[in-house]
Design a protein around this motif. Structure first.
Motif, short mmCIF file in Angstrom:
data_model
loop_
_atom_site.label_atom_id
_atom_site.label_comp_id
_atom_site.label_asym_id
_atom_site.label_seq_id
_atom_site.Cartn_x
_atom_site.Cartn_y
_atom_site.Cartn_z
N UNK A 1 47.47 15.37 -11.63
CA UNK A 1 48.92 15.52 -11.45
C UNK A 1 49.64 15.24 -12.75
N UNK A 2 50.64 16.06 -13.04
CA UNK A 2 51.51 15.83 -14.20
C UNK A 2 52.95 16.13 -13.80
N UNK A 3 53.88 15.53 -14.53
CA UNK A 3 55.30 15.85 -14.38
C UNK A 3 55.74 16.54 -15.66
N UNK A 4 56.43 17.67 -15.51
CA UNK A 4 56.87 18.45 -16.65
C UNK A 4 58.39 18.60 -16.58
N UNK A 5 59.04 18.37 -17.72
CA UNK A 5 60.50 18.50 -17.79
C UNK A 5 60.86 19.84 -18.44
N UNK A 6 61.80 20.54 -17.82
CA UNK A 6 62.39 21.72 -18.43
C UNK A 6 63.87 21.41 -18.61
N UNK A 7 64.49 22.01 -19.62
CA UNK A 7 65.91 21.75 -19.80
C UNK A 7 66.67 23.06 -19.98
N UNK A 8 67.94 22.96 -19.66
CA UNK A 8 68.83 24.11 -19.71
C UNK A 8 70.07 23.65 -20.45
N UNK A 9 70.54 24.45 -21.40
CA UNK A 9 71.73 24.10 -22.18
C UNK A 9 72.78 25.19 -22.03
N UNK A 10 74.04 24.76 -21.99
CA UNK A 10 75.13 25.72 -21.90
C UNK A 10 76.39 25.07 -22.46
N UNK A 11 77.37 25.89 -22.71
CA UNK A 11 78.65 25.42 -23.20
C UNK A 11 79.64 25.46 -22.05
N UNK A 12 80.29 24.33 -21.76
CA UNK A 12 81.28 24.24 -20.69
C UNK A 12 82.47 25.12 -21.06
N UNK A 13 82.84 26.06 -20.19
CA UNK A 13 83.92 27.00 -20.48
C UNK A 13 85.28 26.33 -20.56
N UNK A 14 85.48 25.27 -19.81
CA UNK A 14 86.78 24.60 -19.79
C UNK A 14 86.97 23.65 -20.97
N UNK A 15 85.93 22.88 -21.29
CA UNK A 15 86.07 21.86 -22.34
C UNK A 15 85.46 22.29 -23.67
N UNK A 16 84.60 23.30 -23.64
CA UNK A 16 83.91 23.72 -24.86
C UNK A 16 82.78 22.79 -25.26
N UNK A 17 82.56 21.78 -24.41
CA UNK A 17 81.52 20.78 -24.67
C UNK A 17 80.14 21.34 -24.37
N UNK A 18 79.17 20.97 -25.21
CA UNK A 18 77.78 21.37 -25.00
C UNK A 18 77.19 20.51 -23.87
#
Length: 161
Positions: free
Chosen positions: A53-70
């Protein structure tokens, strides 16, 4: 010049047209992920063979349309490997390794002390290590020879890979 149109075979035989997409009517259960291993693999030995058994992390990145924050979201995936592939994962994969995994989702349930537990995990059919090779001195998989593997009580013939 003669121009010939090729007639698709399913137009010549209506039965072929029915069979062409018939296999999709049963559904598709396929998972593909690329991510980093969160902890050293947990290797279990059972009467049916090796289970890792293993645990694997995936990540997703986006820019918030309202604040412009990553923004970033991390998703953790539980993956179980069987047989020879489980042995390979236990031997070569370590915390921080980046791996590609292909498999299928499975949900299983078991009772422990009167409480029903349920989990969904990926049954790994293929695994490929990506990026640089980890140093051999850091590979210390957690081996649990005595721990029961109650939740998975199926024979290897039941795994569809």
């Amino acid at each position: 010049m003669n121009s010939h149109k090729l007639t698709p075979p399913w137009n010549l035989c209506p039965k072929l047209k029915q069979q062409r997409y018939h296999h999709l009517s049963n559904g598709i259960n396929r998972v593909l992920i690329i991510g980093r291993v969160g902890d050293n693999p947990r290797v279990n030995q059972s009467s049916n063979g090796t289970i890792t058994n293993v645990s694997v992390a995936t990540n997703e990145q986006w820019k918030d349309k309202q604040t412009g924050e990553q923004k970033e979201r991390v998703e953790w995936h539980r993956i179980v490997f069987f047989g020879r592939l489980a042995e390979i994962v236990g031997q070569y994969v370590v915390k921080g390794s980046q791996i590609y995994v292909s498999g299928a989702l499975r949900t299983r349930e078991w009772n422990k002390e009167g409480v029903t537990h349920r989990t969904t995990e990926i049954v790994g059919a293929e695994m490929q290590m990506i990026g640089s090779k980890p140093s051999p001195t850091t590979n210390t998989p957690i081996v649990e020879n005595d721990s029961p593997v109650e939740p998975w009580n199926h024979d290897f013939e039941d795994v569809p890979f």
